[in-house]
Design a protein around this motif. Structure first.
Motif, PDB file in Angstrom:
ATOM      1  N   THR A  77      -7.699  35.632  47.569  1.00 45.29           N
ATOM      2  CA  THR A  77      -7.125  34.437  48.222  1.00 45.29           C
ATOM      3  C   THR A  77      -5.617  34.387  47.995  1.00 45.29           C
ATOM      4  OG1 THR A  77      -9.176  33.223  47.851  1.00 45.29           O
ATOM      5  CG2 THR A  77      -7.224  31.892  48.277  1.00 45.29           C
ATOM      6  N   HIS A  78      -5.202  34.589  46.731  1.00 46.79           N
ATOM      7  CA  HIS A  78      -3.768  34.456  46.403  1.00 46.79           C
ATOM      8  C   HIS A  78      -2.937  35.569  47.048  1.00 46.79           C
ATOM      9  CE1 HIS A  78      -5.503  31.601  43.774  1.00 46.79           C
ATOM     10  NE2 HIS A  78      -5.963  32.492  42.924  1.00 46.79           N
ATOM     11  N   VAL A  79      -3.489  36.784  47.056  1.00 48.59           N
ATOM     12  CA  VAL A  79      -2.744  37.919  47.627  1.00 48.59           C
ATOM     13  C   VAL A  79      -2.575  37.708  49.136  1.00 48.59           C
ATOM     14  CG1 VAL A  79      -2.853  40.403  48.137  1.00 48.59           C
ATOM     15  CG2 VAL A  79      -3.393  39.573  45.830  1.00 48.59           C
ATOM     16  N   LYS A  82      -3.513  42.080  30.268  1.00 51.70           N
ATOM     17  CA  LYS A  82      -3.392  41.864  28.819  1.00 51.70           C
ATOM     18  C   LYS A  82      -3.006  43.186  28.128  1.00 51.70           C
ATOM     19  CE  LYS A  82      -5.795  39.798  24.955  1.00 51.70           C
ATOM     20  NZ  LYS A  82      -7.052  39.393  24.391  1.00 51.70           N
ATOM     21  N   GLU A  83      -3.703  44.240  28.531  1.00 48.52           N
ATOM     22  CA  GLU A  83      -3.460  45.569  27.949  1.00 48.52           C
ATOM     23  C   GLU A  83      -2.003  46.006  28.106  1.00 48.52           C
ATOM     24  OE1 GLU A  83      -7.320  47.681  29.087  1.00 48.52           O
ATOM     25  OE2 GLU A  83      -5.781  49.269  29.168  1.00 48.52           O
ATOM     26  N   ILE A  84      -1.433  45.668  29.261  1.00 42.92           N
ATOM     27  CA  ILE A  84      -0.062  46.136  29.520  1.00 42.92           C
ATOM     28  C   ILE A  84       0.996  45.092  29.138  1.00 42.92           C
ATOM     29  CG2 ILE A  84      -0.780  47.800  31.283  1.00 42.92           C
ATOM     30  CD1 ILE A  84       0.225  45.876  33.431  1.00 42.92           C
ATOM     31  N   GLY A  85       0.546  44.009  28.469  1.00 48.06           N
ATOM     32  CA  GLY A  85       1.505  43.046  27.918  1.00 48.06           C
ATOM     33  C   GLY A  85       1.988  41.989  28.899  1.00 48.06           C
ATOM     34  N   GLY A  86       1.239  41.758  29.993  1.00 44.45           N
ATOM     35  CA  GLY A  86       1.618  40.717  30.965  1.00 44.45           C
ATOM     36  C   GLY A  86       1.172  39.336  30.517  1.00 44.45           C
ATOM     37  N   GLU A  87       1.510  38.331  31.311  1.00 40.42           N
ATOM     38  CA  GLU A  87       1.157  36.942  30.960  1.00 40.42           C
ATOM     39  C   GLU A  87      -0.330  36.686  31.200  1.00 40.42           C
ATOM     40  OE1 GLU A  87       3.588  33.623  32.182  1.00 40.42           O
ATOM     41  OE2 GLU A  87       5.252  34.997  32.579  1.00 40.42           O
ATOM     42  N   THR A  88      -0.972  36.071  30.221  1.00 40.13           N
ATOM     43  CA  THR A  88      -2.426  35.868  30.339  1.00 40.13           C
ATOM     44  C   THR A  88      -2.840  34.402  30.237  1.00 40.13           C
ATOM     45  OG1 THR A  88      -2.604  36.256  27.979  1.00 40.13           O
ATOM     46  CG2 THR A  88      -3.037  38.146  29.407  1.00 40.13           C
ATOM     47  N   TRP A  89      -1.877  33.480  30.137  1.00 38.42           N
ATOM     48  CA  TRP A  89      -2.260  32.084  29.935  1.00 38.42           C
ATOM     49  C   TRP A  89      -2.893  31.464  31.174  1.00 38.42           C
ATOM     50  CZ3 TRP A  89       0.147  28.386  33.006  1.00 38.42           C
ATOM     51  CH2 TRP A  89       1.322  28.794  33.644  1.00 38.42           C
ATOM     52  N   PHE A  90      -2.650  32.047  32.345  1.00 39.23           N
ATOM     53  CA  PHE A  90      -3.230  31.524  33.587  1.00 39.23           C
ATOM     54  C   PHE A  90      -4.177  32.585  34.127  1.00 39.23           C
ATOM     55  CE2 PHE A  90      -3.230  30.075  38.030  1.00 39.23           C
ATOM     56  CZ  PHE A  90      -3.368  28.700  37.833  1.00 39.23           C
ATOM     57  N   GLN A  91      -5.449  32.235  34.173  1.00 41.51           N
ATOM     58  CA  GLN A  91      -6.498  33.210  34.486  1.00 41.51           C
ATOM     59  C   GLN A  91      -6.675  33.423  35.992  1.00 41.51           C
ATOM     60  OE1 GLN A  91      -9.056  34.388  31.870  1.00 41.51           O
ATOM     61  NE2 GLN A  91      -7.170  33.926  30.744  1.00 41.51           N
ATOM     62  N   LEU A  92      -6.542  34.645  36.419  1.00 43.03           N
ATOM     63  CA  LEU A  92      -6.790  34.955  37.833  1.00 43.03           C
ATOM     64  C   LEU A  92      -7.945  35.958  37.914  1.00 43.03           C
ATOM     65  CD1 LEU A  92      -3.075  35.278  39.007  1.00 43.03           C
ATOM     66  CD2 LEU A  92      -4.646  33.401  39.528  1.00 43.03           C
ATOM     67  N   GLY A  93      -9.067  35.494  38.421  1.00 40.94           N
ATOM     68  CA  GLY A  93     -10.243  36.359  38.534  1.00 40.94           C
ATOM     69  C   GLY A  93     -10.053  37.398  39.620  1.00 40.94           C
ATOM     70  N   ASP A  94     -10.836  38.472  39.538  1.00 42.66           N
ATOM     71  CA  ASP A  94     -10.684  39.573  40.502  1.00 42.66           C
ATOM     72  C   ASP A  94     -10.943  39.119  41.931  1.00 42.66           C
ATOM     73  OD1 ASP A  94     -10.277  41.136  38.268  1.00 42.66           O
ATOM     74  OD2 ASP A  94     -12.376  41.770  38.154  1.00 42.66           O
ATOM     75  N   GLY A 107       1.412  19.534  44.734  1.00 43.01           N
ATOM     76  CA  GLY A 107       2.388  19.436  43.648  1.00 43.01           C
ATOM     77  C   GLY A 107       2.082  20.398  42.498  1.00 43.01           C
ATOM     78  N   ASP A 108       0.835  20.878  42.420  1.00 36.71           N
ATOM     79  CA  ASP A 108       0.429  21.817  41.355  1.00 36.71           C
ATOM     80  C   ASP A 108       0.767  23.264  41.714  1.00 36.71           C
ATOM     81  OD1 ASP A 108      -0.913  19.465  40.786  1.00 36.71           O
ATOM     82  OD2 ASP A 108      -2.823  20.405  40.323  1.00 36.71           O
ATOM     83  N   ASP A 109       1.164  23.498  42.978  1.00 36.74           N
ATOM     84  CA  ASP A 109       1.364  24.878  43.444  1.00 36.74           C
ATOM     85  C   ASP A 109       2.507  25.540  42.677  1.00 36.74           C
ATOM     86  OD1 ASP A 109      -0.389  23.849  45.280  1.00 36.74           O
ATOM     87  OD2 ASP A 109       0.633  24.656  47.036  1.00 36.74           O
ATOM     88  N   PHE A 110       2.354  26.829  42.470  1.00 33.37           N
ATOM     89  CA  PHE A 110       3.445  27.570  41.815  1.00 33.37           C
ATOM     90  C   PHE A 110       3.310  29.052  42.104  1.00 33.37           C
ATOM     91  CE2 PHE A 110       1.808  29.184  37.460  1.00 33.37           C
ATOM     92  CZ  PHE A 110       0.479  29.174  37.860  1.00 33.37           C
ATOM     93  N   ARG A 111       4.396  29.761  41.824  1.00 36.21           N
ATOM     94  CA  ARG A 111       4.351  31.219  41.937  1.00 36.21           C
ATOM     95  C   ARG A 111       4.105  31.775  40.554  1.00 36.21           C
ATOM     96  NH1 ARG A 111       5.591  34.027  46.837  1.00 36.21           N
ATOM     97  NH2 ARG A 111       6.166  32.470  48.385  1.00 36.21           N
ATOM     98  N   HIS A 112       3.121  32.661  40.461  1.00 41.80           N
ATOM     99  CA  HIS A 112       2.767  33.251  39.173  1.00 41.80           C
ATOM    100  C   HIS A 112       2.492  34.732  39.403  1.00 41.80           C
ATOM    101  CE1 HIS A 112       1.256  33.375  35.111  1.00 41.80           C
ATOM    102  NE2 HIS A 112       0.098  33.857  35.509  1.00 41.80           N
ATOM    103  N   LEU A 113       3.140  35.583  38.612  1.00 37.56           N
ATOM    104  CA  LEU A 113       3.015  37.039  38.757  1.00 37.56           C
ATOM    105  C   LEU A 113       3.266  37.459  40.222  1.00 37.56           C
ATOM    106  CD1 LEU A 113      -0.206  37.613  36.565  1.00 37.56           C
ATOM    107  CD2 LEU A 113       2.184  37.848  35.855  1.00 37.56           C
ATOM    108  N   GLY A 114       4.185  36.747  40.866  1.00 36.88           N
ATOM    109  CA  GLY A 114       4.549  37.101  42.246  1.00 36.88           C
ATOM    110  C   GLY A 114       3.624  36.508  43.293  1.00 36.88           C
ATOM    111  N   LEU A 115       2.574  35.779  42.848  1.00 30.15           N
ATOM    112  CA  LEU A 115       1.599  35.240  43.809  1.00 30.15           C
ATOM    113  C   LEU A 115       1.757  33.734  43.964  1.00 30.15           C
ATOM    114  CD1 LEU A 115      -1.530  37.199  42.544  1.00 30.15           C
ATOM    115  CD2 LEU A 115      -0.166  37.677  44.592  1.00 30.15           C
ATOM    116  N   TYR A 116       1.550  33.247  45.198  1.00 27.52           N
ATOM    117  CA  TYR A 116       1.606  31.800  45.439  1.00 27.52           C
ATOM    118  C   TYR A 116       0.211  31.239  45.191  1.00 27.52           C
ATOM    119  CZ  TYR A 116       2.594  27.308  47.606  1.00 27.52           C
ATOM    120  OH  TYR A 116       2.770  25.962  47.822  1.00 27.52           O
ATOM    121  N   ILE A 117       0.099  30.397  44.160  1.00 28.36           N
ATOM    122  CA  ILE A 117      -1.208  29.809  43.798  1.00 28.36           C
ATOM    123  C   ILE A 117      -1.196  28.345  44.233  1.00 28.36           C
ATOM    124  CG2 ILE A 117      -2.925  29.573  41.938  1.00 28.36           C
ATOM    125  CD1 ILE A 117      -1.774  32.369  41.874  1.00 28.36           C
TER     126      ILE A 117
END
Ligand code: FO1
Length: 323
Positions: A108-110, A91-103, A46-56
């Motif tokens: 996994t998400h990609v 962040k530098e290019i002005g994208g959404e940063t409230w949900f942290q995706l580590g390198d 139920g927590d799953d969502f699409r963020h920045l085009g990725l299924y988390i």
């Protein structure tokens, strides 16, 4: 197909229903005790969502990372030894940063998103990731179908991650809805296990009853499966000493009109559980829980290290056998 043959070779004897961090801790203990695909863990989606085009899929991620020994011990979610170049650049290019995706986490998400886009099921992808991460237990999503937790709050209707991460669980919850639950079916492996005569124990992990366990139970057939199964259903209290071990469970109980107590959680589950693992600090609730027709086992339920996770897992299994 692979999932099915794995299931046939190792009939599942123990099924855990789990959310993220708290549930993953007990699942790790269970994995150490059971040490085989005989343990199946159905994760909340139920927590799953699409963020920045990725299924988390946060709860499946937390389960996989915890059981493979890769999770970040401080945060509880994401990977240990993570780097954050992607977030810095977004962040530098002005994208959404409230949900942290580590390198590292991004891989996994990609990969998951790519495979979903090619038509693979979430359960098959999760199974593949578990094999790659060398996890013996079978982690599966509760459903392969759409399921989205929607939170009605005093600040408006919010999607789950907007409530949980963006607003840090601060809004007061008025009601919860699980979009898609009227059509969602349990994923095939889970349905087979719920109907299996080999199933001995179903464990409701010490996860949030409303945000993590209810979405799983909202999937058609799962709650009925629990009630019909000959397996013992054991819930582990997410409340210790009258407060939540982690996360918003205490506030959620309050918001939704329940007392903040282990007794309230046991009552909430009482129509489908046989036993309740109650923390020793809440001993005063024991007789009232027993009077609901639910057996009680008193235990120290705080899982601070691997030893305590294994100890609690053993206790759950022994308690189930004793009922
Ligand atoms: N939780 C946070 O509190 N902040 C985050 O930025 C965050 C990112 C994140 C990324 C991937 C993932 O799998 C999980 C992540 N979580 C984050 C955890 C998560 O969203 C919640 O803990 C669960 O949904 C509640 O179980």
């Amino acid at each position: 197909m692979q999932e099915f043959s794995r299931h046939c070779k190792h009939p599942v004897t123990h099924l855990a229903l789990s959310g993220g961090i708290g549930g993953a801790k007990l699942s790790l203990g269970l994995e150490h005790v059971i040490k085989s695909p005989k343990l199946m863990i159905a994760g909340n989606t139920g927590d799953d969502f699409r963020h920045l085009g990725l299924y988390i899929s946060p709860d499946l991620d937390t389960l996989m990372y915890t059981l493979s020994g890769r999770s970040d011990p401080e945060r509880g979610w994401g990977l240990a030894n993570e780097t954050w170049s992607f977030m810095d650049t977004i962040k530098e290019i002005g994208g959404e940063t409230w949900f942290q995706l580590g390198d590292r986490d991004l891989a996994t998400h990609v990969e998951r998103t790519h495979r979903l886009n090619q038509g693979e099921k979430l359960s098959a992808i999760t199974s593949m990731l578990c094999r790659k991460y060398k996890i013996e237990a079978q982690i599966i999503p509760a459903t392969d179908d759409l399921l989205q937790t929607i939170v009605e709050t005093n600040e408006g209707v919010l999607s789950f991650q907007h409530y949980f991460v963006r607003k840090q669980c601060k809004p007061t919850i008025i009601s919860l809805k699980f979009n898609g639950s009227e059509k969602a079916k349990p994923c095939i492996g889970l349905e087979q296990v719920l109907n299996s005569s080999k199933l001995e124990t179903i464990i409701i992990c010490p996860s949030n009853p409303f945000l993590s366990i209810d979405p799983i139970l909202s999937v058609k057939g799962i709650k009925e499966g629990l009630k019909k199964s000959r397996a013992k259903v054991i819930a582990v209290s997410p409340i210790v000493g009258g407060i939540a071990v982690k996360g918003p469970t205490a506030n959620n109980l309050r918001d939704l009109g329940y007392p903040v107590s282990a007794l309230a959680v046991a009552k909430y589950y009482s129509s489908f559980i046989d036993g309740f693992i109650l923390d020793k600090r809440d001993e005063d609730d024991a007789s009232r829980i027993e009077s609901l027709g639910v057996k009680v086992c008193l235990e120290d339920t705080i899982m601070i290290d691997l030893k305590s996770k294994i100890r609690l897992a053993r206790r759950v299994l022994d308690f189930s056998k004793s009922i």
